[in-house]
Design a protein around this motif. Structure first.
Motif, PDB file in Angstrom:
ATOM      1  N   THR A   1       2.369   3.612  -2.038  1.00 25.00           N
ATOM      2  CA  THR A   1       2.353   3.936  -3.472  1.00 25.00           C
ATOM      3  C   THR A   1       3.658   4.588  -3.932  1.00 25.00           C
ATOM      4  O   THR A   1       4.136   4.312  -5.027  1.00 25.00           O
ATOM      5  CB  THR A   1       1.173   4.885  -3.797  1.00 25.00           C
TER       6      THR A   1
ATOM      7  N   HIS B   1      -2.335  -2.082  -4.585  1.00 28.34           N
ATOM      8  CA  HIS B   1      -2.192  -1.348  -3.335  1.00 28.34           C
ATOM      9  C   HIS B   1      -3.102  -1.844  -2.212  1.00 28.34           C
ATOM     10  O   HIS B   1      -3.160  -1.226  -1.152  1.00 28.34           O
ATOM     11  CB  HIS B   1      -2.422   0.143  -3.581  1.00 28.34           C
TER      12      HIS B   1
ATOM     13  N   ASP C   1       0.813  -1.224   0.000  1.00 27.07           N
ATOM     14  CA  ASP C   1       0.000   0.000   0.000  1.00 27.07           C
ATOM     15  C   ASP C   1       0.843   1.268   0.000  1.00 27.07           C
ATOM     16  O   ASP C   1       0.295   2.373  -0.019  1.00 27.07           O
ATOM     17  CB  ASP C   1      -0.972   0.019   1.182  1.00 27.07           C
TER      18      ASP C   1
END
Length: 231
Positions: free
Chosen positions: A11, A32, A9
């Motif tokens: 990014t 993600h 997650d």
């Protein structure tokens, strides 16, 4: 070009890795959250999955548990540095290897290349010269199709488990060091306090069950390694 799926997650980290791995010759796809990651991993499009533990929707352990019901794609877990519980849980759920976070990009690439070397070497050895069946009692391993049966029943093994078992069967009755098993299963040398091979052997024992005489197939030689016991 090898295709890799990163389920994480973070990014910003994912985008940086995407650029870095592209320069190293890998194609990286990003997911993600755990739900999306599982969907993509099950498509069969990827040569390797990099799977973080802490994920939205579905955590990494649950993603791995569901994935292993349908796929043997190699998985490297991304675990918190110093958290041995996460590492053990990842290996118990069927991860091939793990790397603690935060990690250096060079370290991650080295682990990826090591795993791919093991996979490629295994594929080379399944050719005509290495396709002979390995048989120890009622345990049979076929390098050509990576099939394993015990007492006529097929076993579903991860790539790392298969590598460990093949190495032990090739040296049945002989002591095999953990370092040798690590090279055969993971394509890398064992590190200090690394329990990867111990966990893969533990998982193998559960899947193999007991021999006809009631004993385990694999014997532990403390501090030295393992051996596959001949009937």
């Amino acid at each position: 070009m090898k295709s890799i799926l990163l389920v994480d997650d973070d990014t910003e980290l994912g985008e940086l890795l995407q650029e870095y791995l592209a320069m190293e010759g890998f194609e990286l796809t990003l997911a993600h959250d755990g739900e999306r990651g599982l969907q993509l991993a099950l498509t069969g499009q990827y040569d390797l999955v990099l799977l973080d533990v802490m994920l939205p929707r579905i955590n990494g352990f649950e993603v791995l548990r569901r994935l292993r019901k349908e796929s043997s794609v190699p998985v490297i877990m991304l675990t918190a540095r110093g958290d041995s519980v996460d590492r053990v849980l990842g290996l118990e759920h069927g991860a091939d290897d793990y790397i603690p976070k935060p990690y250096h990009h060079h370290e991650l690439v080295a682990r990826i290349r090591a795993l791919f070397r093991r996979i490629d070497l295994s594929g080379d050895n399944s050719g005509a010269a290495g396709s002979r069946l390995l048989r120890v009692g009622e345990l049979i391993l076929n390098p050509s199709d990576r099939g394993v049966t015990v007492n006529g029943e097929s076993l579903v093994l991860t790539g790392a488990e298969f590598g460990v078992l093949q190495c032990l069967m090739e040296h049945a009755g002989e002591l095999v060091s953990k370092d040798a098993l690590s090279m055969a299963a993971l394509g890398r040398a064992l590190m200090a306090y690394d329990r990867s091979i111990d966990m893969h052997v533990s998982n193998l024992r559960k899947k193999l069950g007991h021999r006809d005489d009631g004993n385990d197939w694999i014997k532990t030689v403390r501090s030295r390694g393992y051996l596959l016991v001949k009937p």
